[in-house]
Design a protein around this motif. Sequence first.
Motif, PDB file in Angstrom:
ATOM      1  N   ARG A  84       0.706  -1.245  -0.070  1.00  0.00           N
ATOM      2  CA  ARG A  84      -0.113   0.014  -0.024  1.00  0.00           C
ATOM      3  C   ARG A  84       0.884   1.234  -0.326  1.00  0.00           C
ATOM      4  NH1 ARG A  84      -5.330   0.636   2.706  1.00  0.00           N
ATOM      5  NH2 ARG A  84      -4.998  -1.382   3.222  1.00  0.00           N
ATOM      6  N   MET A  85       1.838   1.209   0.771  1.00  0.00           N
ATOM      7  CA  MET A  85       2.821   2.356   0.916  1.00  0.00           C
ATOM      8  C   MET A  85       3.355   2.724  -0.494  1.00  0.00           C
ATOM      9  SD  MET A  85       5.956   3.360   3.340  1.00  0.00           S
ATOM     10  CE  MET A  85       7.161   1.982   2.511  1.00  0.00           C
ATOM     11  N   LEU A  86       4.102   1.707  -1.141  1.00  0.00           N
ATOM     12  CA  LEU A  86       4.657   1.790  -2.312  1.00  0.00           C
ATOM     13  C   LEU A  86       3.733   2.116  -3.424  1.00  0.00           C
ATOM     14  CD1 LEU A  86       7.105  -1.618  -2.155  1.00  0.00           C
ATOM     15  CD2 LEU A  86       7.659   0.824  -1.894  1.00  0.00           C
ATOM     16  N   LEU A  87       2.470   1.416  -3.469  1.00  0.00           N
ATOM     17  CA  LEU A  87       1.712   1.919  -4.391  1.00  0.00           C
ATOM     18  C   LEU A  87       1.390   3.592  -4.334  1.00  0.00           C
ATOM     19  CD1 LEU A  87       0.200   0.821  -6.775  1.00  0.00           C
ATOM     20  CD2 LEU A  87      -1.802   0.335  -5.198  1.00  0.00           C
ATOM     21  N   ALA A  88       1.046   3.850  -2.979  1.00  0.00           N
ATOM     22  CA  ALA A  88       0.837   5.225  -2.753  1.00  0.00           C
ATOM     23  C   ALA A  88       1.830   6.281  -3.177  1.00  0.00           C
ATOM     24  CB  ALA A  88       0.846   5.526  -1.243  1.00  0.00           C
ATOM     25  N   LEU A  89       3.161   5.617  -2.960  1.00  0.00           N
ATOM     26  CA  LEU A  89       4.301   6.650  -3.409  1.00  0.00           C
ATOM     27  C   LEU A  89       4.401   6.566  -5.027  1.00  0.00           C
ATOM     28  CD1 LEU A  89       7.011   5.404  -1.106  1.00  0.00           C
ATOM     29  CD2 LEU A  89       5.898   7.734  -1.101  1.00  0.00           C
ATOM     30  N   ALA A  90       4.160   5.583  -5.786  1.00  0.00           N
ATOM     31  CA  ALA A  90       4.057   5.513  -6.867  1.00  0.00           C
ATOM     32  C   ALA A  90       2.973   6.470  -7.653  1.00  0.00           C
ATOM     33  CB  ALA A  90       3.629   3.936  -7.798  1.00  0.00           C
ATOM     34  N   VAL A  91       1.675   6.399  -6.977  1.00  0.00           N
ATOM     35  CA  VAL A  91       0.630   7.320  -7.473  1.00  0.00           C
ATOM     36  C   VAL A  91       1.121   8.898  -7.398  1.00  0.00           C
ATOM     37  CG1 VAL A  91      -1.691   7.996  -6.894  1.00  0.00           C
ATOM     38  CG2 VAL A  91      -1.274   5.557  -7.069  1.00  0.00           C
ATOM     39  N   MET A  92       1.517   9.076  -6.163  1.00  0.00           N
ATOM     40  CA  MET A  92       1.918  10.487  -5.992  1.00  0.00           C
ATOM     41  C   MET A  92       3.178  10.820  -7.148  1.00  0.00           C
ATOM     42  SD  MET A  92       2.026  11.463  -1.859  1.00  0.00           S
ATOM     43  CE  MET A  92       2.846   9.775  -1.311  1.00  0.00           C
ATOM     44  N   LEU A  93       4.037   9.903  -7.423  1.00  0.00           N
ATOM     45  CA  LEU A  93       4.952  10.414  -8.474  1.00  0.00           C
ATOM     46  C   LEU A  93       4.435  10.525  -9.707  1.00  0.00           C
ATOM     47  CD1 LEU A  93       7.997  10.467  -9.438  1.00  0.00           C
ATOM     48  CD2 LEU A  93       7.741   8.031  -9.741  1.00  0.00           C
ATOM     49  N   VAL A  94       3.356   9.805 -10.122  1.00  0.00           N
ATOM     50  CA  VAL A  94       2.884   9.856 -11.395  1.00  0.00           C
ATOM     51  C   VAL A  94       1.827  10.960 -11.423  1.00  0.00           C
ATOM     52  CG1 VAL A  94       0.954   8.769 -12.867  1.00  0.00           C
ATOM     53  CG2 VAL A  94       2.838   7.244 -11.903  1.00  0.00           C
ATOM     54  N   TYR A  95       1.243  11.404 -10.099  1.00  0.00           N
ATOM     55  CA  TYR A  95       0.560  12.652 -10.081  1.00  0.00           C
ATOM     56  C   TYR A  95       1.313  13.668 -10.325  1.00  0.00           C
ATOM     57  CZ  TYR A  95      -3.277  15.856  -9.034  1.00  0.00           C
ATOM     58  OH  TYR A  95      -4.197  16.979  -8.946  1.00  0.00           O
ATOM     59  N   TYR A  96       2.599  13.783  -9.584  1.00  0.00           N
ATOM     60  CA  TYR A  96       3.567  14.953  -9.839  1.00  0.00           C
ATOM     61  C   TYR A  96       3.847  15.129 -11.326  1.00  0.00           C
ATOM     62  CZ  TYR A  96       7.772  17.525  -9.605  1.00  0.00           C
ATOM     63  OH  TYR A  96       8.714  18.421  -9.520  1.00  0.00           O
ATOM     64  N   LEU A  97       4.361  14.049 -12.053  1.00  0.00           N
ATOM     65  CA  LEU A  97       4.573  14.059 -13.316  1.00  0.00           C
ATOM     66  C   LEU A  97       3.347  14.737 -14.214  1.00  0.00           C
ATOM     67  CD1 LEU A  97       6.522  10.789 -13.522  1.00  0.00           C
ATOM     68  CD2 LEU A  97       7.575  13.194 -13.356  1.00  0.00           C
ATOM     69  N   VAL A  98       2.299  14.484 -13.917  1.00  0.00           N
ATOM     70  CA  VAL A  98       1.175  14.849 -14.851  1.00  0.00           C
ATOM     71  C   VAL A  98       0.810  16.142 -14.400  1.00  0.00           C
ATOM     72  CG1 VAL A  98      -1.277  14.353 -15.409  1.00  0.00           C
ATOM     73  CG2 VAL A  98       0.265  12.440 -15.253  1.00  0.00           C
ATOM     74  N   ALA A  99       0.624  16.213 -13.333  1.00  0.00           N
ATOM     75  CA  ALA A  99       0.084  17.697 -12.906  1.00  0.00           C
ATOM     76  C   ALA A  99       1.074  18.604 -12.432  1.00  0.00           C
ATOM     77  CB  ALA A  99      -0.736  17.473 -11.518  1.00  0.00           C
ATOM     78  N   GLY A 100       2.182  18.480 -12.132  1.00  0.00           N
ATOM     79  CA  GLY A 100       3.233  19.447 -11.909  1.00  0.00           C
ATOM     80  C   GLY A 100       3.301  19.729 -10.378  1.00  0.00           C
ATOM     81  N   ARG A 101       4.311  20.621 -10.082  1.00  0.00           N
ATOM     82  CA  ARG A 101       4.721  20.993  -8.842  1.00  0.00           C
ATOM     83  C   ARG A 101       3.686  21.760  -8.371  1.00  0.00           C
ATOM     84  NH1 ARG A 101      10.768  22.399  -6.947  1.00  0.00           N
ATOM     85  NH2 ARG A 101      10.388  22.732  -4.963  1.00  0.00           N
ATOM     86  N   GLN A 102       2.988  22.910  -8.938  1.00  0.00           N
ATOM     87  CA  GLN A 102       2.003  23.554  -8.195  1.00  0.00           C
ATOM     88  C   GLN A 102       0.855  23.045  -7.731  1.00  0.00           C
ATOM     89  OE1 GLN A 102       2.744  26.928  -7.667  1.00  0.00           O
ATOM     90  NE2 GLN A 102       4.860  26.327  -8.856  1.00  0.00           N
ATOM     91  N   ALA A 103       0.491  21.528  -8.232  1.00  0.00           N
ATOM     92  CA  ALA A 103      -0.801  21.156  -7.767  1.00  0.00           C
ATOM     93  C   ALA A 103      -0.727  20.090  -6.506  1.00  0.00           C
ATOM     94  CB  ALA A 103      -1.474  20.506  -9.040  1.00  0.00           C
ATOM     95  N   MET A 104       0.782  19.779  -6.106  1.00  0.00           N
ATOM     96  CA  MET A 104       1.035  18.845  -5.340  1.00  0.00           C
ATOM     97  C   MET A 104       0.815  18.748  -3.930  1.00  0.00           C
ATOM     98  SD  MET A 104       2.140  16.193  -6.854  1.00  0.00           S
ATOM     99  CE  MET A 104       2.791  15.183  -5.532  1.00  0.00           C
ATOM    100  N   LEU A 105       0.687  20.225  -3.453  1.00  0.00           N
ATOM    101  CA  LEU A 105       0.505  20.276  -2.056  1.00  0.00           C
ATOM    102  C   LEU A 105      -1.036  20.067  -1.601  1.00  0.00           C
ATOM    103  CD1 LEU A 105       1.117  21.408   0.733  1.00  0.00           C
ATOM    104  CD2 LEU A 105       0.333  23.595   0.429  1.00  0.00           C
ATOM    105  N   VAL A 106      -2.052  20.480  -2.685  1.00  0.00           N
ATOM    106  CA  VAL A 106      -3.274  20.079  -2.367  1.00  0.00           C
ATOM    107  C   VAL A 106      -3.582  18.488  -2.673  1.00  0.00           C
ATOM    108  CG1 VAL A 106      -5.769  20.351  -3.505  1.00  0.00           C
ATOM    109  CG2 VAL A 106      -4.117  22.192  -3.162  1.00  0.00           C
ATOM    110  N   PHE A 107      -3.095  18.013  -3.550  1.00  0.00           N
ATOM    111  CA  PHE A 107      -3.082  16.517  -3.695  1.00  0.00           C
ATOM    112  C   PHE A 107      -2.646  15.562  -2.537  1.00  0.00           C
ATOM    113  CE2 PHE A 107      -1.265  12.552  -5.098  1.00  0.00           C
ATOM    114  CZ  PHE A 107      -2.401  11.915  -5.691  1.00  0.00           C
ATOM    115  N   VAL A 108      -1.453  16.142  -2.229  1.00  0.00           N
ATOM    116  CA  VAL A 108      -0.834  15.490  -1.009  1.00  0.00           C
ATOM    117  C   VAL A 108      -1.579  15.326   0.249  1.00  0.00           C
ATOM    118  CG1 VAL A 108       1.027  15.131   0.579  1.00  0.00           C
ATOM    119  CG2 VAL A 108       1.692  15.457  -1.891  1.00  0.00           C
TER     120      VAL A 108
END
Length: 133
Positions: A84-108
Amino acid sequence: MNIQNIDKLSWEYIRQQLLLTVTLTSLGLIAMRVWFFDSLLWPLIVSAVFTLVVSSASGLVWRKVAKQSPDNLPTFYTASSGFRMLLALAVMLVYYLVAGRQAMLVFVLVFLAFYFVSLTHHSIFFARVSNRS
């Protein structure tokens, strides 16, 4: 535990996770409407889908392990949390690559709320199940 009880517990776990996910998503949607947080929509969708997929998989795999080799349940609990933790890290990485740095705070923030509620439910539910047997 008998097989019927295992099936019942597995579906109960999935049902409870579904209710928690719907509740958290509804709270997020209400926050969007009240405070005009339009940036919450995609984090809510991604977090809800992640939670539903991981919790359904956990419930179904737990059922299979509990039926076929109950002695391996402690290993399942550890592996499940790690996966679950590894998959969560992978999802956050993919979201970062797609959405960019500006959107990460809200997403996280949204994603971690879903993640910790799901992890807490997982821990409490299976601790109670393990203590029953």
